[in-house]
Enzyme design. Sequence first.
Site, PDB file in Angstrom:
ATOM      1  N   GLN A   1       0.401  -1.595   0.018  1.00  0.00           N
ATOM      2  CA  GLN A   1       0.030  -0.023  -0.137  1.00  0.00           C
ATOM      3  C   GLN A   1       0.664   1.324  -0.132  1.00  0.00           C
ATOM      4  OE1 GLN A   1      -3.066   0.645  -1.063  1.00  0.00           O
ATOM      5  NE2 GLN A   1      -2.343   3.042  -0.218  1.00  0.00           N
TER       6      GLN A   1
ATOM      7  N   GLU B   1      -8.963  13.649  -4.427  1.00  0.00           N
ATOM      8  CA  GLU B   1     -10.529  12.474  -3.459  1.00  0.00           C
ATOM      9  C   GLU B   1     -11.942  13.533  -3.473  1.00  0.00           C
ATOM     10  OE1 GLU B   1      -9.739   9.404  -2.658  1.00  0.00           O
ATOM     11  OE2 GLU B   1      -8.328   8.928  -3.054  1.00  0.00           O
TER      12      GLU B   1
ATOM     13  N   ASP C   1      -0.283  11.176   6.037  1.00  0.00           N
ATOM     14  CA  ASP C   1      -1.372  10.147   7.141  1.00  0.00           C
ATOM     15  C   ASP C   1      -2.121  10.337   7.944  1.00  0.00           C
ATOM     16  OD1 ASP C   1      -2.945   7.273   5.946  1.00  0.00           O
ATOM     17  OD2 ASP C   1      -1.786   7.059   7.452  1.00  0.00           O
TER      18      ASP C   1
ATOM     19  N   ARG D   1      -9.403  -3.281   8.299  1.00  0.00           N
ATOM     20  CA  ARG D   1     -10.020  -2.251   7.700  1.00  0.00           C
ATOM     21  C   ARG D   1      -9.993  -0.829   8.331  1.00  0.00           C
ATOM     22  NH1 ARG D   1     -15.676  -1.029   3.608  1.00  0.00           N
ATOM     23  NH2 ARG D   1     -14.625   1.589   3.211  1.00  0.00           N
TER      24      ARG D   1
ATOM     25  N   LYS E   1     -11.045   2.531   8.632  1.00  0.00           N
ATOM     26  CA  LYS E   1     -12.594   2.611   8.513  1.00  0.00           C
ATOM     27  C   LYS E   1     -13.475   2.158   9.760  1.00  0.00           C
ATOM     28  CE  LYS E   1     -16.538   3.421   5.861  1.00  0.00           C
ATOM     29  NZ  LYS E   1     -17.343   3.303   5.108  1.00  0.00           N
TER      30      LYS E   1
ATOM     31  N   HIS F   1     -10.871   7.582 -10.454  1.00  0.00           N
ATOM     32  CA  HIS F   1      -9.410   7.632  -9.495  1.00  0.00           C
ATOM     33  C   HIS F   1      -8.232   7.808 -11.314  1.00  0.00           C
ATOM     34  CE1 HIS F   1      -9.231   9.088  -6.071  1.00  0.00           C
ATOM     35  NE2 HIS F   1      -9.565   7.943  -5.475  1.00  0.00           N
TER      36      HIS F   1
ATOM     37  N   GLN G   1       0.449   4.811  -1.186  1.00  0.00           N
ATOM     38  CA  GLN G   1      -0.195   5.774  -0.611  1.00  0.00           C
ATOM     39  C   GLN G   1      -0.074   5.989   0.727  1.00  0.00           C
ATOM     40  OE1 GLN G   1      -3.891   6.516  -2.176  1.00  0.00           O
ATOM     41  NE2 GLN G   1      -3.557   8.662  -2.526  1.00  0.00           N
TER      42      GLN G   1
ATOM     43  N   TYR H   1     -12.987  14.826   1.138  1.00  0.00           N
ATOM     44  CA  TYR H   1     -13.554  13.862   0.742  1.00  0.00           C
ATOM     45  C   TYR H   1     -14.786  14.489  -0.021  1.00  0.00           C
ATOM     46  CZ  TYR H   1     -10.488   9.956   0.655  1.00  0.00           C
ATOM     47  OH  TYR H   1      -9.929   9.026   0.909  1.00  0.00           O
TER      48      TYR H   1
ATOM     49  N   HIS I   1     -15.601   4.372  -7.103  1.00  0.00           N
ATOM     50  CA  HIS I   1     -15.085   5.593  -6.666  1.00  0.00           C
ATOM     51  C   HIS I   1     -13.542   4.615  -7.181  1.00  0.00           C
ATOM     52  CE1 HIS I   1     -12.980   8.197  -3.431  1.00  0.00           C
ATOM     53  NE2 HIS I   1     -12.200   6.911  -3.364  1.00  0.00           N
ATOM     54  N   GLU I   2     -13.319   4.164  -6.959  1.00  0.00           N
ATOM     55  CA  GLU I   2     -11.914   3.321  -7.371  1.00  0.00           C
ATOM     56  C   GLU I   2     -11.541   3.305  -9.291  1.00  0.00           C
ATOM     57  OE1 GLU I   2      -9.994   3.505  -5.073  1.00  0.00           O
ATOM     58  OE2 GLU I   2     -11.072   2.762  -3.342  1.00  0.00           O
TER      59      GLU I   2
ATOM     60  N   GLY J   1     -10.730   0.519   1.981  1.00  0.00           N
ATOM     61  CA  GLY J   1     -11.349   0.147   1.267  1.00  0.00           C
ATOM     62  C   GLY J   1     -11.195  -0.059   0.125  1.00  0.00           C
ATOM     63  N   GLY J   2     -10.505   0.479  -0.639  1.00  0.00           N
ATOM     64  CA  GLY J   2      -9.934   0.304  -1.787  1.00  0.00           C
ATOM     65  C   GLY J   2      -8.900   1.685  -2.107  1.00  0.00           C
ATOM     66  N   MET J   3      -8.039   0.642  -3.027  1.00  0.00           N
ATOM     67  CA  MET J   3      -7.094   1.620  -3.431  1.00  0.00           C
ATOM     68  C   MET J   3      -7.144   1.500  -5.226  1.00  0.00           C
ATOM     69  SD  MET J   3      -4.288   3.705  -2.975  1.00  0.00           S
ATOM     70  CE  MET J   3      -3.750   4.573  -4.045  1.00  0.00           C
ATOM     71  N   GLU J   4      -7.038   2.452  -5.543  1.00  0.00           N
ATOM     72  CA  GLU J   4      -6.893   3.086  -7.203  1.00  0.00           C
ATOM     73  C   GLU J   4      -5.654   2.134  -8.499  1.00  0.00           C
ATOM     74  OE1 GLU J   4      -6.821   5.330  -4.915  1.00  0.00           O
ATOM     75  OE2 GLU J   4      -6.414   7.170  -5.556  1.00  0.00           O
ATOM     76  N   ASN J   5      -5.067   1.487  -7.705  1.00  0.00           N
ATOM     77  CA  ASN J   5      -3.781   1.154  -8.768  1.00  0.00           C
ATOM     78  C   ASN J   5      -3.826   1.449  -9.466  1.00  0.00           C
ATOM     79  OD1 ASN J   5      -2.252   1.131  -5.767  1.00  0.00           O
ATOM     80  ND2 ASN J   5      -2.768  -1.111  -5.351  1.00  0.00           N
TER      81      ASN J   5
HETATM   82  N1  BES Z   1      -6.791   6.690  -2.219  1.00  0.00           N
HETATM   83  C1  BES Z   1      -7.722   6.278  -1.255  1.00  0.00           C
HETATM   84  C2  BES Z   1      -7.312   5.435   0.383  1.00  0.00           C
HETATM   85  C3  BES Z   1      -6.202   6.451   0.469  1.00  0.00           C
HETATM   86  C4  BES Z   1      -5.258   7.605   0.340  1.00  0.00           C
HETATM   87  C5  BES Z   1      -4.746   5.527   0.899  1.00  0.00           C
HETATM   88  C6  BES Z   1      -5.289   7.912   1.082  1.00  0.00           C
HETATM   89  C7  BES Z   1      -3.826   5.755   1.185  1.00  0.00           C
HETATM   90  C8  BES Z   1      -4.374   7.189   1.446  1.00  0.00           C
HETATM   91  C9  BES Z   1      -9.102   5.392  -2.251  1.00  0.00           C
HETATM   92  O1  BES Z   1      -9.470   5.675  -3.291  1.00  0.00           O
HETATM   93  C10 BES Z   1     -10.266   5.472  -0.587  1.00  0.00           C
HETATM   94  O2  BES Z   1     -10.559   6.786  -1.346  1.00  0.00           O
HETATM   95  N2  BES Z   1     -10.789   4.693  -0.491  1.00  0.00           N
HETATM   96  C11 BES Z   1     -11.619   4.989   0.349  1.00  0.00           C
HETATM   97  C12 BES Z   1     -13.000   3.724  -0.376  1.00  0.00           C
HETATM   98  C13 BES Z   1     -14.565   4.865  -1.334  1.00  0.00           C
HETATM   99  C14 BES Z   1     -15.101   4.477  -1.498  1.00  0.00           C
HETATM  100  C15 BES Z   1     -14.286   6.656  -0.541  1.00  0.00           C
HETATM  101  C16 BES Z   1     -11.895   3.826   1.895  1.00  0.00           C
HETATM  102  O3  BES Z   1     -10.958   3.149   1.461  1.00  0.00           O
HETATM  103  O4  BES Z   1     -12.414   4.269   2.774  1.00  0.00           O
HETATM  104 ZN    ZN Z   2     -10.028   7.581  -3.111  1.00  0.00          ZN
END
Ligand code: BES
Ligand code: ZN
Length: 632
Positions: free
Chosen positions: A169, A348, A404, A587, A589, A329, A171, A412, A325-326, A298-302
């Site tokens: 990971q 975001e 971070d 996760r 969140k 990106h 980012q 967002y 969302h991803e 939740g997700g990472m837009e690799n």
């Molecule tokens: N790019 C982010 C994840 C991220 C941001 C990782 C900053 C590390 C540092 C990804 O696109 C994201 O925002 N994921 C959200 C889910 C989304 C549906 C809001 C998440 O992981 O909660």
């Molecule tokens: Zn995002």
Amino acid sequence: MRPVAYFYRSIAVGPILCVMLACSPKAATPPVSGSSQLPRDMSTYANIDIFITKHLVLDLTADFDSRTLHGTAELRLERRDPSATEVVLDSRDLDVRKIEASSDGAAWADATYRFDPATPAFGSALRVTVPPDADRVRITYATPPSAKGLQWLTPAQTSGKKQPFLFSQAQAIQARSFIPIQDTPAVRMTYDATIRVPKELVAVMAAEMTPGEKGSGVFHFHMPQPIPSYLIAIAIGDLAFQPMSERTGVWAEPAAIAAAAKEFEDTEQMIKTTEALYGPYRWGRYDLLVLPPSFPFGGMENPRVTFATPTVIVGDKSLVALVAHELAHSWSGNLVTNATWADFWLNEGFTTYLERRIVEAVYGKKLSDMERIIGLRDLGQARADLTVAGDRTLQPTLADRDPDDAYSVVPYELGALFLSFLEERFGRDTFDRFLRRWFDEHAFQSVTTAQFLEFLSKHLLSTKPGAVTDQEIQEWLHTESIPSFAVMPKSDALEKVERARDAWLRGESVEELVKTSSAWSTQEWVHFIDALPRKLDGDRLSTLDRRLKLTDSPNAEIAHVWFRLAIANRYTAAFPAMERYMIRIGRRKLIVPLYRDLATTTEGKALATRIYGKAREGYHPVAQSTVDGLLK
Ligand code: BES
Ligand code: ZN
């Protein structure tokens, strides 16, 4: 010490570079186009005003016994100063064994190097002395088992239970913990990689893969589009692939793949929808890789392969906004990237706005409106939780801080509200065309807020003078609250949920509630539970639980809000399930708010500490550092 890298030595070169690079899809640096202040990335030590990485060549071996990645990283650099003799790279806890320099890639000579003292926020600058004609460096190195951007999983932490797993990971600034690199989103590079793994495992990178390498233990990847370092990604495990359409498919452990492919089957439709709005998808394939539940996001837009938490696979597609969302990106982020992490809202906020547009087009306004309301509620909660005032604005101050530590939903949701406001003032069609132009004209570039504002005033505000005032724009940029002129979402479905809640609170039976809620989706349940008062009668709470099986909900989003309610009410019947949840899921969140809620009372904090004692080793380092900070 604070790292400060200027994009340019002086503003004078900005417009020149702009002319040289702006139209090229390979442009590595953003044109500053007349901006008066020097944008700089506070989070890198790299001297990107002098050297810019254009291409990276990795040759790495994954050793699961010692939990190390080891091998070489070769950086092909573009020189901005013919006499410079020092390349400064970012690194964190890397074990560097040798560095060589070259001018042609054929003859290599050992180079001397040293590390600056490490800082907790940014790691350490790696200073390599090179001859004045050198434009390549090759670093032989290994990562420590604790590398912040990697998580090494035991077989027990996977669904197959037989093979270990590794995922990265990067980012925001963790690429430097597994590759010595110019770790800033201002620099874009292409790359090639050779990855060596145990023969039973499969390696996947966020790049083009050479087919047919399964079982060989050696995998080759190529990333033809220039990307910032935070989009470099790798996963290694017992991974299988199932196609969903010509250009989409799912990677997952064999046991998880069928459910994932079913849940995400609308992905192709989402891509087509987004293309119709914002222009062609420029990355070739779009696959999803479902990780074990310890994935901290939740997700990472690799690029080419989104990494996703398994917690969105709930059987009814109700949480696939994550895919929207991803995927979004691929335009707002991977194509047009924030040049510094202070401009994170450009990634975001835009993506959150796009996500809801995609959800609206594919699944209808009912779902997108619910998402907007839930986002607004999350925004309110984040603003209350944040302790640094600047973090409540669109652009947090990041000097001396790991980005971070400033992470929240503010960029967002406030960012998305800003764009919705512009959409309303100018009309959807005009705004869609404007956004598409923003993406087209900045494709494969890294951009700043100042650049966006300039583009906004030139291509949108000026088309309808008076539609938006300067003061309104300034308020969006600096406010810590929601401007009074924001366009607030409204959801009939969630208002119905609130009426059901009121009825139940007035004493209506749980059987009535069961009837009203028979067709509720995840969002409606989440809203119902979250909108309940934090103090409830214990008997009613347990009746609700027994009838609706909330403590044992297989839906991690519903369980999450239920556990928060349980903590507020000291409803201890839910605690054993909550403990299992906090150990199984990493996760951030979903778990951090539970730790935070528990930590508000003495006995709660003791419970949190006890649970964390068991859970910590299963969390990714970024989740560990968040919870460490909370419970310290
Ligand atoms: N790019 C982010 C994840 C991220 C941001 C990782 C900053 C590390 C540092 C990804 O696109 C994201 O925002 N994921 C959200 C889910 C989304 C549906 C809001 C998440 O992981 O909660
Ligand atoms: Zn995002």
